[in-house]
Design a protein around this motif. Sequence first.
Motif, PDB file in Angstrom:
ATOM      1  N   TYR A   1      71.655  75.991  21.898  1.00 27.26           N
ATOM      2  CA  TYR A   1      72.577  74.876  22.076  1.00 27.26           C
ATOM      3  C   TYR A   1      72.550  73.980  20.846  1.00 27.26           C
ATOM      4  CZ  TYR A   1      74.744  70.756  24.065  1.00 27.26           C
ATOM      5  OH  TYR A   1      75.553  69.689  24.292  1.00 27.26           O
TER       6      TYR A   1
ATOM      7  N   PHE B   1      74.144  69.751  32.203  1.00 29.43           N
ATOM      8  CA  PHE B   1      74.654  71.061  31.815  1.00 29.43           C
ATOM      9  C   PHE B   1      74.101  72.190  32.659  1.00 29.43           C
ATOM     10  CE2 PHE B   1      76.927  69.867  28.018  1.00 29.43           C
ATOM     11  CZ  PHE B   1      76.436  68.604  27.804  1.00 29.43           C
TER      12      PHE B   1
ATOM     13  N   GLN C   1      76.240  72.079  37.054  1.00 25.23           N
ATOM     14  CA  GLN C   1      77.105  73.250  36.994  1.00 25.23           C
ATOM     15  C   GLN C   1      76.594  74.331  37.922  1.00 25.23           C
ATOM     16  OE1 GLN C   1      79.782  72.719  35.058  1.00 25.23           O
ATOM     17  NE2 GLN C   1      78.835  70.761  34.659  1.00 25.23           N
TER      18      GLN C   1
ATOM     19  N   ASN D   1      73.806  75.778  37.752  1.00 16.40           N
ATOM     20  CA  ASN D   1      73.099  76.809  37.018  1.00 16.40           C
ATOM     21  C   ASN D   1      71.593  76.651  37.182  1.00 16.40           C
ATOM     22  OD1 ASN D   1      72.201  78.648  35.155  1.00 16.40           O
ATOM     23  ND2 ASN D   1      73.716  78.105  33.602  1.00 16.40           N
TER      24      ASN D   1
ATOM     25  N   ASN E   1      83.612  79.863  32.145  1.00 18.81           N
ATOM     26  CA  ASN E   1      82.471  78.993  31.904  1.00 18.81           C
ATOM     27  C   ASN E   1      82.892  77.553  31.654  1.00 18.81           C
ATOM     28  OD1 ASN E   1      80.041  77.918  31.372  1.00 18.81           O
ATOM     29  ND2 ASN E   1      79.597  79.138  29.558  1.00 18.81           N
ATOM     30  N   ASN E   2      82.507  76.701  32.577  1.00 15.82           N
ATOM     31  CA  ASN E   2      82.926  75.313  32.512  1.00 15.82           C
ATOM     32  C   ASN E   2      82.032  74.431  31.662  1.00 15.82           C
ATOM     33  OD1 ASN E   2      84.903  73.609  33.321  1.00 15.82           O
ATOM     34  ND2 ASN E   2      83.824  72.893  35.120  1.00 15.82           N
ATOM     35  N   THR E   3      80.838  74.931  31.364  1.00 18.39           N
ATOM     36  CA  THR E   3      79.865  74.096  30.681  1.00 18.39           C
ATOM     37  C   THR E   3      80.354  73.616  29.331  1.00 18.39           C
ATOM     38  OG1 THR E   3      78.375  75.765  31.515  1.00 18.39           O
ATOM     39  CG2 THR E   3      77.383  73.917  30.397  1.00 18.39           C
ATOM     40  N   LYS E   4      81.094  74.453  28.650  1.00 22.95           N
ATOM     41  CA  LYS E   4      81.611  74.080  27.339  1.00 22.95           C
ATOM     42  C   LYS E   4      82.448  72.820  27.452  1.00 22.95           C
ATOM     43  CE  LYS E   4      80.391  76.101  23.790  1.00 22.95           C
ATOM     44  NZ  LYS E   4      79.315  75.369  23.283  1.00 22.95           N
TER      45      LYS E   4
ATOM     46  N   GLU F   1      80.368  69.746  27.604  1.00 21.03           N
ATOM     47  CA  GLU F   1      79.782  69.455  26.303  1.00 21.03           C
ATOM     48  C   GLU F   1      80.813  68.856  25.362  1.00 21.03           C
ATOM     49  OE1 GLU F   1      78.125  72.947  24.530  1.00 21.03           O
ATOM     50  OE2 GLU F   1      78.244  72.040  22.529  1.00 21.03           O
TER      51      GLU F   1
END
Lengths: 287, 316, 536
Positions: free
Chosen positions: B81, B275, B279, B281, C478-481, C484
């Motif tokens: 990241y 994050f 989400q 995750n 993918n929603n994480t982007k 961010e």
Amino acid sequence: MNRTRRTRFSVLFLYLFFILTGIVMLYPFWYVLMFSLSDPLRASVNKLNLYPSHFSLSTYKYVLTQPFLYTGFKNTIIVTVFGTLISMLLTIGCAYPLSKESLRGRKFLFSLIFFTMLFNGGLIPTYIVIKQLHMIDSLWALMVPSAVSVYNMLIMIKFYKGIPSELIESAKMDGAGDWYVLLRIVVPLSGAVNATIGLIYAVSRWNEFLPGVLYINDQSKRVLQVVLNGMLREDSLANQPGLQDLASSPESIKMAAVVISIVPILAVYPYLQKYFVKGMLLGSVKG
Amino acid sequence: METVQTYKREEPATKRLSRLHPIYKDRHLYLMLLPGLLFFIVFKYVPLYGIVIAFQDYDIFRGIRESEWVGWDIFKEVFAYSDFWVILGNTLQISVYKILFGFPAPIVVALLLNELGNRYFKKYVQTILYLPHFISWVVISGIVLTIMSPTNGVLSIVYEWFGMEPKNLLADPTAFRIILVASDIWKDLGWGTIIYLAALTQVDPSLYEAATVDGAGKWKQTWHITLPGIRNVIVLLLILRIGLLMNAGFEQILVMQNSAVLEVSEILDTFVFKFGLQQGNYSFATAVGLFNSAIALILILGAQWISKKFGEEGLM
Amino acid sequence: MLQHAQGWENQKEVVALPNTYKKVMLVAIAASVLAGCSSNGNSESSVKPSSSSSSSSSSSSTASPAAAESGKEAPTTLKLAVIEMYPGVSFDNKTTHYIEEKTNTKLEITAIPGADFENKLQIMLASGDKPDIIQIGTDALEMKFTKSGLLLPLNASFDKTPNLQKFGADGIWDAMKHSDGNIYAIPIRGSAIDNIPIYRKDWLDKLGLKVPTTIDEYYAVADAFSNKDPDGNGKKDTYALSGWTANGGFDLSTSDQVFGAYGTLPNSWLLQDGKLVWGSIVPGALDALKFLNKMYKGKMIDPEFVTDNSARFKDKVLKGVIGAPVYRYFLMDSSNLNNYYEPLKQNNPNAEFVEGGILKGPGESVGFRMLTRRGWLKTAVLNSSPHVDAALRVLDFLASDEGNRYMNYGEEGVDYKVEGDLLTKTITDDQMKQEGIGQLRLAFNALYDQTSPRYRELFDYAHKIGYKDPADGLVVENNTKQVELDQYTGQQYVKMIMSDGPIDNLFADYVAEWKKRGGDALTQAFNDAYQEKNKK
């Protein structure tokens, strides 16, 4: 002459220091209290709140007349009292033996326990274990799975090591067994650490939120913090047909909730104070 | 011939056994440990298998057994990241500052509290000191925002005094860090004194009497009697605090951070929360958790080793 | 994670994500649930037996209770895991009974507090609980569940559930469709837009100004509001605009009217020449930022715009600090919807807001941000349910006019009365909750008959000037982007607004970095999905 002037000066400084520090420490609570005593529609988070801007008891009236609140109190009191008891029993039970250097396998057991302080499996497996033990929707789930804090146990071990070994040895020579030593000598002499660790456990149980959400579904078993949290209504939930309560506002309820959860603790705490004095006797037993 | 006659009774069987088996001798102690050990096994060791989630593409419905194994991929993703190293740096920086200033503070205050003669004053002061601990960060951060407000907070008055334009300090990265540390001390200083106060009760009062007779002043007494008396507790708590280095204050920072200070205030826990967890995750969150635990272990063992070198007992 | 003396971390309140567009709720919402769940054979439980619901969704088999009415089939027992709408309120109430009666079911409901809703839901499911109907908050979770094959495609049975089909026929189902053409969840429906430009009318009057229609007029109004002491108290304590932050992210939506005048909306997709473009990086955004920068230098933006949270922002609007934001038009509803109007008036009886429109700028202007039609709460049926028919029956009933009206207002004549075109409730909010009105919002369409005519007028107006998100409902893996990139955008935007010098280079750098960090890939993915969807 010089000495007394210096000591008087330092005493003055000491008291002054604590008065100032006390004011600084008191301020957050004062802010919260004053806000909670203000008219919910007029109170402002953007003000210092040194006094209630428009005095009103409506928030407290609203919160204190909800029967659900008392369900929360009841459950939290049960969990706090019995949970702390269980925690203390288990913690003392582990701390005393582990405080003895001569115990065979001490290092091994110590590491075993210490390891759990750093590594844990996460929420899902823990939930599954609790579920398999049929503790879901039972207050046991709020008292047992978090019963022992390794941190607290380590502190207790340290304190037990400070107990003069002569006391224990002489008792043993007179034929005392380990249980006698623990219950009749060690525990009574550790008033200060008992009160301290007990207080830490109790406060932790009292303020607990997440386990109350995760492990309990039955409304009749809801604990205080979950109940208080539920009373907050966020207006960002737009499109609420008809919920146009003027009784209070989320901010005011938040503040009143803080006061309501602190007051019982403040009421109980003075009773614990005397245990700190009790432990003082230990010093004079030495030598 | 004279043998040294020690008073010896006829040895009962149990005593003989005790001399042979140290475990049997201490059987009561092991019994005392038993419930606690059971607790740890059931509630800590059994769920430990959840750690494998860090190595899987965890799917709730396939469960742990059937979720796909991805090895170190999740970790690689975390380290890859773009801001990871900045975030790690922030975490360490904030934590170190908090330890540097926040660790000694309760000790000093506990020592000062100990000097208070008047019992009633002491009792009330103590209770007041504990109060901020009970107020959640959500509320405290709101209070901090109010005080620091450039328009009508206390800070704006101070600025005007000096004839300067009030600034929004919370939007300033350097000032923000100071505020983080200061508000953390503010909140937990009082509560932190509890353990030290309890430790102080274990110090033998007769030592003070002897020291006064010898002509030692307050400072000397504190340095030579009080501090050494609670040294074992201080060292223990310090080691543990160092172990918690990766915990820079999740709840506090989550509610207090803003866009202007993200580059210095984003820590591992807030990062994982936004994050990872939000989400859904779990693998991500578990992986970072595992990373934190591993670092904590290394730090604690290191601190323990150093403390032993200084002749301290350390953790045990 | 380490556990120490302090016990569990108090994750009590987690503030809403900055992106109001997504409306992810993690804070406890006013919702009630009484789930009577006693665990199996536990002696410690002091459960007050609550009549209707019995065991929690811990065991998977559902046996239909014996009570068979003459000539009727025995009611099917359904297990539901829903968000807690009314904490502390039992489900044993007339609304639940009404539904059970009308659909021949028995409902065993587990309510999950909003504070940790999705977390707990996932943990329950992971532990083996198998409800028939569940609720979901975020799109991300809906996508996850669908990918795991957990959810039932609802459109397959639309012929059997006509009310459900009608529920979203006006474009909602389009937004809910996944790339495979199926619909897996029913969104909660309400207003599609809550925020429009509003101006303090009393300030305008005092300063002799009119509601601005162009961006330059807006500047004049903002200047007057901020620097000409409109509240007449001799202090510089008013501003035109502010903002707020949540979890370190920045919410710019309150200055949308400025961006709109330059043809863009930050953190939103725009349709330009048949393609999707991200509003934060188009040239119009730079112009808007320059404008805001000028405003900031001219002291028209509250310096706390970076650090305030949404509660403080609302407070500032109510107390007359902010005068020209894009914000809730509830402030003009005298029926006090969501508690905005009354507090405003209580603080200052002369305070009044009036609505504004799209500002004309140098180019083509764009309307105002609308909420996603996917809603902040959705209901779905699990594929594994052995009672799919009964579950659909319940959802269909609640989607019908009759069911929906009941869930909004209760029983006519008892809980409310209708006079002309105005609906008045005859019971208190507390009574409403106890009766369960609004407690189970499974296929819920909010009605506004109880609001003032003025509000309804504004409602229509707002929907007219809203900008329909061309990407609403597009499903991208993918929603994480996104999270961010949005956070990064917030950081840079704040820097540019507060910048002392020129910002052209800052903006160019920002755009380049945005693209590099995955913005280009994201744009591509969305465009692909958009083309896919519009092919059909």
